[in-house]
Design an enzyme around this catalytic site. Structure first.
Site, PDB file in Angstrom:
ATOM      1  N   LYS A  32     -71.472 114.529  79.791  1.00 47.39           N
ATOM      2  CA  LYS A  32     -72.923 114.333  79.887  1.00 47.39           C
ATOM      3  C   LYS A  32     -73.663 115.061  78.777  1.00 47.39           C
ATOM      4  O   LYS A  32     -74.490 114.482  78.081  1.00 47.39           O
ATOM      5  CB  LYS A  32     -73.447 114.861  81.233  1.00 47.39           C
ATOM      6  CG  LYS A  32     -73.024 114.076  82.432  1.00 47.39           C
ATOM      7  CD  LYS A  32     -73.684 114.614  83.681  1.00 47.39           C
ATOM      8  CE  LYS A  32     -73.264 116.039  84.012  1.00 47.39           C
ATOM      9  NZ  LYS A  32     -71.850 116.161  84.379  1.00 47.39           N
ATOM     10  N   THR A  33     -73.361 116.320  78.631  1.00 43.58           N
ATOM     11  CA  THR A  33     -74.061 117.114  77.637  1.00 43.58           C
ATOM     12  C   THR A  33     -73.730 116.578  76.248  1.00 43.58           C
ATOM     13  O   THR A  33     -74.572 116.526  75.352  1.00 43.58           O
ATOM     14  CB  THR A  33     -73.672 118.600  77.792  1.00 43.58           C
ATOM     15  OG1 THR A  33     -73.842 118.971  79.159  1.00 43.58           O
ATOM     16  CG2 THR A  33     -74.544 119.491  76.936  1.00 43.58           C
ATOM     17  N   ASP A 218     -81.264 117.397  80.556  1.00 43.33           N
ATOM     18  CA  ASP A 218     -79.899 117.696  81.030  1.00 43.33           C
ATOM     19  C   ASP A 218     -79.978 118.356  82.412  1.00 43.33           C
ATOM     20  O   ASP A 218     -81.022 118.900  82.778  1.00 43.33           O
ATOM     21  CB  ASP A 218     -79.204 118.653  80.038  1.00 43.33           C
ATOM     22  CG  ASP A 218     -77.680 118.672  80.220  1.00 43.33           C
ATOM     23  OD1 ASP A 218     -77.160 117.907  81.060  1.00 43.33           O
ATOM     24  OD2 ASP A 218     -77.004 119.447  79.506  1.00 43.33           O
ATOM     25  N   GLU A 219     -78.916 118.310  83.179  1.00 43.60           N
ATOM     26  CA  GLU A 219     -78.855 118.961  84.501  1.00 43.60           C
ATOM     27  C   GLU A 219     -80.044 118.544  85.369  1.00 43.60           C
ATOM     28  O   GLU A 219     -80.664 119.370  86.043  1.00 43.60           O
ATOM     29  CB  GLU A 219     -78.835 120.492  84.359  1.00 43.60           C
ATOM     30  CG  GLU A 219     -77.727 121.038  83.478  1.00 43.60           C
ATOM     31  CD  GLU A 219     -76.409 121.276  84.220  1.00 43.60           C
ATOM     32  OE1 GLU A 219     -76.325 120.889  85.407  1.00 43.60           O
ATOM     33  OE2 GLU A 219     -75.478 121.816  83.610  1.00 43.60           O
ATOM     34  N   GLN A 249     -73.411 118.058  91.763  1.00 42.36           N
ATOM     35  CA  GLN A 249     -73.462 119.444  91.295  1.00 42.36           C
ATOM     36  C   GLN A 249     -74.821 120.088  91.517  1.00 42.36           C
ATOM     37  O   GLN A 249     -75.162 121.072  90.862  1.00 42.36           O
ATOM     38  CB  GLN A 249     -73.117 119.511  89.806  1.00 42.36           C
ATOM     39  CG  GLN A 249     -71.670 119.157  89.516  1.00 42.36           C
ATOM     40  CD  GLN A 249     -71.320 119.395  88.063  1.00 42.36           C
ATOM     41  OE1 GLN A 249     -71.261 120.525  87.597  1.00 42.36           O
ATOM     42  NE2 GLN A 249     -71.093 118.331  87.318  1.00 42.36           N
ATOM     43  N   ARG A 601     -64.389 123.315  87.299  1.00 45.04           N
ATOM     44  CA  ARG A 601     -64.407 124.219  86.138  1.00 45.04           C
ATOM     45  C   ARG A 601     -63.010 124.331  85.527  1.00 45.04           C
ATOM     46  O   ARG A 601     -62.837 124.742  84.396  1.00 45.04           O
ATOM     47  CB  ARG A 601     -64.880 125.639  86.512  1.00 45.04           C
ATOM     48  CG  ARG A 601     -66.283 125.778  87.067  1.00 45.04           C
ATOM     49  CD  ARG A 601     -67.301 125.095  86.228  1.00 45.04           C
ATOM     50  NE  ARG A 601     -67.572 123.770  86.742  1.00 45.04           N
ATOM     51  CZ  ARG A 601     -68.186 122.811  86.050  1.00 45.04           C
ATOM     52  NH1 ARG A 601     -68.586 123.023  84.816  1.00 45.04           N
ATOM     53  NH2 ARG A 601     -68.392 121.616  86.563  1.00 45.04           N
TER      54      ARG A 601
HETATM   55  P1  ATP Z   1     -70.519 119.463  83.452  1.00 43.03           P
HETATM   56  O1  ATP Z   1     -70.813 118.487  84.548  1.00 43.03           O
HETATM   57  O2  ATP Z   1     -69.512 120.456  83.884  1.00 43.03           O
HETATM   58  O3  ATP Z   1     -71.770 120.025  82.854  1.00 43.03           O
HETATM   59  P2  ATP Z   1     -70.417 117.535  81.278  1.00 43.03           P
HETATM   60  O4  ATP Z   1     -70.431 116.206  81.911  1.00 43.03           O
HETATM   61  O5  ATP Z   1     -71.679 118.017  80.685  1.00 43.03           O
HETATM   62  O6  ATP Z   1     -69.786 118.601  82.291  1.00 43.03           O
HETATM   63  P3  ATP Z   1     -69.282 118.061  78.730  1.00 43.03           P
HETATM   64  O7  ATP Z   1     -69.377 119.527  78.806  1.00 43.03           O
HETATM   65  O8  ATP Z   1     -70.234 117.328  77.875  1.00 43.03           O
HETATM   66  O9  ATP Z   1     -69.289 117.470  80.199  1.00 43.03           O
HETATM   67  O10 ATP Z   1     -67.801 117.632  78.328  1.00 43.03           O
HETATM   68  C1  ATP Z   1     -66.645 118.158  78.988  1.00 43.03           C
HETATM   69  C2  ATP Z   1     -65.504 118.288  78.013  1.00 43.03           C
HETATM   70  O11 ATP Z   1     -64.993 117.007  77.685  1.00 43.03           O
HETATM   71  C3  ATP Z   1     -65.933 118.911  76.719  1.00 43.03           C
HETATM   72  O12 ATP Z   1     -64.926 119.768  76.277  1.00 43.03           O
HETATM   73  C4  ATP Z   1     -66.132 117.707  75.796  1.00 43.03           C
HETATM   74  O13 ATP Z   1     -65.956 118.056  74.448  1.00 43.03           O
HETATM   75  C5  ATP Z   1     -65.030 116.767  76.275  1.00 43.03           C
HETATM   76  N1  ATP Z   1     -65.326 115.342  76.030  1.00 43.03           N
HETATM   77  C6  ATP Z   1     -66.364 114.641  76.512  1.00 43.03           C
HETATM   78  N2  ATP Z   1     -66.323 113.351  76.104  1.00 43.03           N
HETATM   79  C7  ATP Z   1     -65.240 113.218  75.308  1.00 43.03           C
HETATM   80  C8  ATP Z   1     -64.631 112.126  74.566  1.00 43.03           C
HETATM   81  N3  ATP Z   1     -65.155 110.905  74.567  1.00 43.03           N
HETATM   82  N4  ATP Z   1     -63.528 112.403  73.882  1.00 43.03           N
HETATM   83  C9  ATP Z   1     -62.983 113.645  73.893  1.00 43.03           C
HETATM   84  N5  ATP Z   1     -63.481 114.687  74.558  1.00 43.03           N
HETATM   85  C10 ATP Z   1     -64.594 114.498  75.269  1.00 43.03           C
HETATM   86 MG    MG Z   2     -72.995 119.719  81.061  1.00 38.97          MG
END
Ligand code: ATP
Ligand code: MG
Length: 729
Positions: A32-33, A218-219, A249, A601
């Site tokens: 997402k981020t 975000d969030e 979350q 996590r």
């Molecule tokens: P959270 O819900 O915990 O905040 P999130 O959805 O924001 O998580 P991110 O932190 O953006 O997720 O990504 C999680 C991990 O997956 C990071 O290490 C990111 O670099 C990796 N990642 C995300 N998308 C890809 C992709 N398409 N290819 C490779 N790695 C990815």
């Molecule tokens: Mg995030």
């Protein structure tokens, strides 16, 4: 440079989706981020002017990271972007526009929590509510709650039969008038006044709607009502709104976050495009299966299912310990085993717990194993105010000449021994060469003491003597309990609501666990002296050298958004996690989401543990395994029980390995980060307590004690462990 190839098809779709409203509802670790970051980069690369893009994050730390990532992707083109938290964005707007809201002017000041309390007290006095039983903090919290819901004093009181609430509304009205007269804003005013500005000046709102051609958040699941309205208004004209979040979350309802903001998004924005990201890039297959299973036990959620291409990975392990001490030992030894066998570094491990009070046993176990660790957010057990207070009391009982302890507690809780009286007593004791506690008895003969001060001194002396008499040489626990009761120490927070007061009470109870443990280890007389020596030794190790490679300890809440290769989720017992409060107050679903956050996590390995009996909060309870454990597919879970109580026996499979024992010789090493220097008056932000202002700094570097007033509480934090972010406003 940024490449769309770094994204999966849905992520790419979210990044390149042009104008319009977009909800990205995505599970943990699905990127997402990452999408938000790429989307901003993509907009700028496509020719959008940076200052027309507004991206909102949950913390200043997250804002900083996002700015850096965007700059990595597109370089200096990103300059001028609006990236920040809700507070920092509103502040920027108010600094330009607030003179449209008389009597405020642009040089307004922002009140910190201490100032805020002063104003609340003034208000209480003004309307004759300032008797001893009134708790100003509770009123401050009520005011904050009203503001987060965008309620005026009149609206807050309206239709409520609740006496307390109507009084709070009165205080709120006077409080707000006083703030305005001082050209001062509290933290909640930043959002509230920005929204009032927009409501009363449609032209200004139109100008900002026009400026921010793109709004990204975000969030989103942890936004409160005021934030919801702000986002809604800013994007109302063009509708170019992109929010990302995960309803699974949402864990801050207790602080005003409203999960309905995300659950009802499609109703509020009927034309919104909704994309779901369901591929998780973070965790192993088994960890993800556990996370999914837990999430599915909640009813109030949007249906989604995370999957991953990652390997199934190791089994999740569940360790059943005899008691909390053994659990802590298990964690420490497991970490040692894995570092030995797999060459992992300590900083790949995180130990997550529900409440800060749980950290004590873990700290002790890690210390004993000579493992470096770092506690994130919150102060170490022995550095907490209430623990220091009660230890000071015990020291004073043990040594009536201990002036340091005397200074600390003579007027805690308040009993009329002001600074003046305190100094007179200390001086007299020094001149007469007598223990300061004896000087109390001679208060009537001390020159310059007023009758009230004499009475206060005598009653403190009587109190301490009564405690000793009643105790009559029993156990340390009996002494501590007598002391707490007689001194009415806990009554200080009796009427206080909120997490801070609860944490204090929990810590005191946890202190009683500590004494019970000491008593049952059958110490030789003198009992109290032995106990004080023991805790003095533990506390001593607290201030050792620095380094980087350390096991991380933090609460489940503060782990949100982070990832670790190995996670230990400890204290998986009914009443701890889920917490007792969540069961009585019907907040089980939020508690379960916290479990989901915890599980997600972990990248490679996940360990659960619980204790069959636990001494927590001052009493020993039989531990029933957390219901969350039963919600995990049992085929992913490997259960291991306590094999032996001999501290040197290998524990379970794998514990026999003892390669690389060198760590033992290194002794205990405690790590703290170099936080830089904090200055009085500086704005900071804490992941759990939110924005705050530094009140005082004692000492230097990582060991400095920084006193910070947050919106709802005042905290003394150790700079190196506090995880405080400097906030540039
Ligand atoms: P959270 O819900 O915990 O905040 P999130 O959805 O924001 O998580 P991110 O932190 O953006 O997720 O990504 C999680 C991990 O997956 C990071 O290490 C990111 O670099 C990796 N990642 C995300 N998308 C890809 C992709 N398409 N290819 C490779 N790695 C990815
Ligand atoms: Mg995030």
């Amino acid at each position: 440079m940024y490449k769309l190839d770094d994204l999966n098809p849905t992520q790419r779709e979210a990044v390149t989706a042009g104008e319009g409203t977009l909800l990205l509802l995505a599970g943990a670790g699905s990127g997402k981020t990452r999408v938000l970051t790429y989307r901003v980069a993509h907009l700028i690369a496509g020719g959008e002017v940076p200052w027309r893009v507004l991206a909102i994050t949950f913390t200043n730390k997250a804002a900083k990271e996002m700015r850096e990532r965007i700059s990595d992707l597109i370089g200096s083109e990103s300059k001028g972007l609006w990236v920040g938290t809700f507070h920092s964005v509103c502040l920027r707007i108010l600094r330009r526009e607030i003179d449209k809201l008389p009597p405020y002017t642009r040089d307004f000041t922002i009140l910190d929590t201490a100032d805020q309390l002063t104003v609340v007290k003034d208000a209480l006095r003004e309307i004759n509510l300032d008797d001893e039983k009134t708790e100003p903090r509770a009123f401050a919290a009520a005011i904050s709650d009203a503001k987060n819901k965008l309620l005026t004093p009149e609206e807050y009181a309206a239709g409520s039969p609740d006496y307390y609430r109507r009084r709070a509304a009165d205080v709120y009205r006077v409080y707000q008038r006083r703030l305005a007269a001082n050209n001062a804003l509290d933290f909640d005013d930043m959002l509230m006044l920005t929204l009032r500005l927009f409501r009363e000046n449609p032209d200004i709102l139109a100008r900002y709607q026009e400026q921010f051609r793109h709004v990204l958040v975000d969030e989103y699941q942890d936004t409160n009502h005021a934030q919801y309205v702000l986002v809604n208004q800013l994007s109302a004209g063009h509708g170019n709104l992109c929010v990302v979040g995960d309803d699974d979350q949402s864990i801050y309802a207790w602080r005003g976050a409203d999960i309905a903001n995300i659950l009802d998004f499609q109703r509020d924005y009927p034309s919104a495009r909704v994309l779901k990201l369901e591929q998780n890039y973070r965790s192993s297959g088994k960890i993800l299966a556990a996370a999914n299973a837990i999430a599915h036990h909640n009813s109030e959620r949007m249906e989604k299912n995370l999957w991953t291409e990652n390997d199934a990975g190791e089994d999740i392990m569940l360790f059943q310990a005899e008691d909390g001490r053994e659990e802590a030992r298990f964690v420490a030894r497991k970490i040692r085993e894995i570092t030995d066998l797999e060459g992992r570094r300590y900083n790949e491990f995180a130990i997550l717990y529900r409440t800060n009070a749980q950290s004590r046993l873990l700290e002790e176990a890690l210390m004993r194993e000579g493992m470096p660790y770092r506690i994130y957010s919150g102060v170490k057990f022995y550095e907490r105010k209430e623990i220091k207070d009660i230890i000071a009391y015990l020291r004073l009982l043990f040594n009536p000449a201990d002036t340091v302890s005397f200074r600390r507690v003579a007027n805690v809780p308040r009993r009329g021994i002001g600074t003046d009286t305190l100094e007179k007593l200390l001086l007299y004791a020094e001149e007469q060469n007598m223990p300061v506690m004896d000087a109390l008895k001679e208060a009537p003969y001390i020159p310059g003491m007023r009758a009230q001060a004499v009475a206060a001194a005598e009653s403190f002396s009587a109190l301490m003597r009564a405690v000793i008499l009643e105790w009559d040489g029993g156990s340390v626990t009996q002494l501590a309990e007598t002391l707490l009761e007689r001194s009415a120490y806990m009554d200080q927070w009796k009427d206080e609501r909120g997490a801070e007061a609860e944490a204090r009470r929990d810590n005191i109870k946890e202190f009683l666990s500590l004494t019970t443990e000491y008593d049952s280890s059958a110490p030789e007389a003198p009992v109290l002296g032995g106990f004080l020596t023991q805790i003095a030794l533990v506390a001593e190790i607290d201030s050792l050298d620095e380094g980087e490679n350390a096991v991380k300890l933090m609460t489940m809440h503060s782990a949100k958004g982070l990832e670790f290769p190995v996670v230990f989720s400890v204290g998986m017992e009914e009443g701890i996690f889920p917490s007792e409060r969540s069961l009585t107050e019907n907040r089980l679903e939020e508690e379960r989401r916290l479990c989901y956050v915890t599980v997600t996590r972990a990248r490679e390995r996940l360990y659960f543990s619980y204790a069959r009996k636990r001494l927590l909060f001052g009493r020993e309870a039989a531990g029933k395994p957390s219901r969350f454990l039963a919600e995990i597919p049992q085929e992913c879970l490997l259960t291991e029980s306590s094999p032996a109580l001999d501290p040197d026996a290998p524990m379970g499979r794998g514990f026999g390995t003892r390669a690389g024992r060198d760590w033992r010789r290194q002794g205990a090493k405690l790590i703290n980060q170099d936080p830089g220097e904090f200055n009085v008056g500086e704005k900071v932000e804490h992941p759990l307590f939110g924005p705050g202002v530094v009140l005082s700094v004692n000492g230097a570097g990582g060991d400095a004690i920084v006193k910070v007033v947050f919106r709802r509480e005042v905290k003394e934090l150790v700079a190196g462990y506090a995880n405080l972010e400097k906030m540039n406003m």
